[in-house]
Design a protein around this motif. Structure first.
Motif, PDB file in Angstrom:
ATOM      1  N   ASN A   9       0.833  -1.213   0.000  1.00  0.00           N
ATOM      2  CA  ASN A   9       0.000   0.000   0.000  1.00  0.00           C
ATOM      3  C   ASN A   9       0.862   1.257   0.000  1.00  0.00           C
ATOM      4  N   GLU A  10       1.904   1.263   0.813  1.00  0.00           N
ATOM      5  CA  GLU A  10       2.821   2.406   0.874  1.00  0.00           C
ATOM      6  C   GLU A  10       3.488   2.629  -0.488  1.00  0.00           C
ATOM      7  N   PHE A  11       3.934   1.540  -1.113  1.00  0.00           N
ATOM      8  CA  PHE A  11       4.588   1.624  -2.418  1.00  0.00           C
ATOM      9  C   PHE A  11       3.629   2.182  -3.475  1.00  0.00           C
ATOM     10  N   VAL A  12       2.433   1.632  -3.543  1.00  0.00           N
ATOM     11  CA  VAL A  12       1.440   2.071  -4.533  1.00  0.00           C
ATOM     12  C   VAL A  12       1.112   3.545  -4.334  1.00  0.00           C
ATOM     13  N   GLU A  13       0.962   3.969  -3.097  1.00  0.00           N
ATOM     14  CA  GLU A  13       0.644   5.374  -2.809  1.00  0.00           C
ATOM     15  C   GLU A  13       1.779   6.290  -3.277  1.00  0.00           C
ATOM     16  N   LYS A  14       3.012   5.883  -3.034  1.00  0.00           N
ATOM     17  CA  LYS A  14       4.160   6.701  -3.448  1.00  0.00           C
ATOM     18  C   LYS A  14       4.283   6.753  -4.970  1.00  0.00           C
ATOM     19  N   ILE A  15       4.053   5.636  -5.629  1.00  0.00           N
ATOM     20  CA  ILE A  15       4.101   5.613  -7.095  1.00  0.00           C
ATOM     21  C   ILE A  15       3.007   6.521  -7.647  1.00  0.00           C
ATOM     22  N   HIS A  16       1.829   6.421  -7.087  1.00  0.00           N
ATOM     23  CA  HIS A  16       0.718   7.254  -7.539  1.00  0.00           C
ATOM     24  C   HIS A  16       1.032   8.739  -7.346  1.00  0.00           C
ATOM     25  N   ARG A  17       1.597   9.081  -6.198  1.00  0.00           N
ATOM     26  CA  ARG A  17       1.917  10.479  -5.889  1.00  0.00           C
ATOM     27  C   ARG A  17       2.974  11.048  -6.850  1.00  0.00           C
ATOM     28  N   HIS A  18       3.893  10.211  -7.298  1.00  0.00           N
ATOM     29  CA  HIS A  18       5.002  10.685  -8.135  1.00  0.00           C
ATOM     30  C   HIS A  18       4.922  10.160  -9.574  1.00  0.00           C
ATOM     31  N   LEU A  47      11.251  -0.563  -9.755  1.00  0.00           N
ATOM     32  CA  LEU A  47      11.056   0.151  -8.486  1.00  0.00           C
ATOM     33  C   LEU A  47      10.579  -0.812  -7.397  1.00  0.00           C
ATOM     34  N   TRP A  48       9.637  -1.680  -7.750  1.00  0.00           N
ATOM     35  CA  TRP A  48       9.118  -2.637  -6.767  1.00  0.00           C
ATOM     36  C   TRP A  48      10.222  -3.603  -6.317  1.00  0.00           C
ATOM     37  N   LYS A  49      11.004  -4.099  -7.274  1.00  0.00           N
ATOM     38  CA  LYS A  49      12.095  -5.014  -6.924  1.00  0.00           C
ATOM     39  C   LYS A  49      13.124  -4.332  -6.024  1.00  0.00           C
ATOM     40  N   SER A  50      13.348  -3.048  -6.266  1.00  0.00           N
ATOM     41  CA  SER A  50      14.359  -2.293  -5.522  1.00  0.00           C
ATOM     42  C   SER A  50      13.829  -1.701  -4.221  1.00  0.00           C
ATOM     43  N   TYR A  51      12.523  -1.664  -4.063  1.00  0.00           N
ATOM     44  CA  TYR A  51      11.926  -0.979  -2.917  1.00  0.00           C
ATOM     45  C   TYR A  51      12.453  -1.456  -1.559  1.00  0.00           C
ATOM     46  N   PRO A  52      12.662  -2.756  -1.379  1.00  0.00           N
ATOM     47  CA  PRO A  52      13.214  -3.188  -0.080  1.00  0.00           C
ATOM     48  C   PRO A  52      14.616  -2.625   0.192  1.00  0.00           C
ATOM     49  N   LEU A  53      15.321  -2.227  -0.853  1.00  0.00           N
ATOM     50  CA  LEU A  53      16.671  -1.671  -0.698  1.00  0.00           C
ATOM     51  C   LEU A  53      16.668  -0.163  -0.468  1.00  0.00           C
ATOM     52  N   PHE A  54      15.503   0.466  -0.633  1.00  0.00           N
ATOM     53  CA  PHE A  54      15.392   1.907  -0.430  1.00  0.00           C
ATOM     54  C   PHE A  54      15.597   2.200   1.042  1.00  0.00           C
TER      55      PHE A  54
END
Length: 165
Positions: A9-18, A47-54
């Protein structure tokens, strides 16, 4: 610790915002609508694959730009998405399908799409009002080189826009 659903949910919200960042990158690094859609999906996947590394040391938008630009440049080099576009006519005005920009902005993005990969990245980041140090970090060049690329790219853009108008 967040559960998987909260992370999604956090990821989807951030993608949507940007998502505007992604649309701009896809427009200037693709030749037709199908390629834009494919590139958008590939960027979101990366981005999704890399998100845990953010690590949240930088702003999300800065990190997103870096991943998106690297994905666009890498795919462009490999010609994975773009192998069939040579036979297609360039649909420069496809930006109308995606955004409600003024005519001047559309012309600007068409002109930007004609720049080199690095020039596109530097100009897009500069238009997003990123500082030289942040552009340097995202693109992977020195701040001095950012300055030089900006000056040269602006001159190139002026010539391209003059031809388009």
């Amino acid at each position: 610790m967040q559960d998987q659903r909260e992370i999604e949910n956090e990821f989807v919200e951030k993608i949507h915002r940007h998502q505007g960042i992604l649309h701009k990158i896809c427009f200037v690094y693709s030749n037709c609508n199908a390629d834009k859609e494919d590139l958008y999906q590939e960027i979101v996947l990366q981005l999704w694959k890399s998100y845990p590394l953010f690590r949240k040391e930088a702003k999300f938008s800065t990190w997103m730009y870096r991943v998106a630009l690297n994905t666009a440049i890498t795919l462009n080099k490999k010609a994975v998405l773009f192998e069939n576009t040579k036979a297609l006519l360039r649909d420069d005005m496809a930006i109308e399908d995606v955004t409600d920009y003024s005519e001047d902005i559309k012309i600007l993005y068409i002109a930007i799409s004609k720049l080199s990969k690095i020039e596109k990245a530097v100009i897009l980041l500069w238009l997003e009002e990123k500082g030289y140090s942040e552009i340097s970090e995202i693109v992977g060049i020195s701040e001095k080189n950012v300055s030089v690329k900006l000056v040269r790219s602006k001159k190139k853009l002026a010539k391209i826009i003059k031809k388009l108008c």
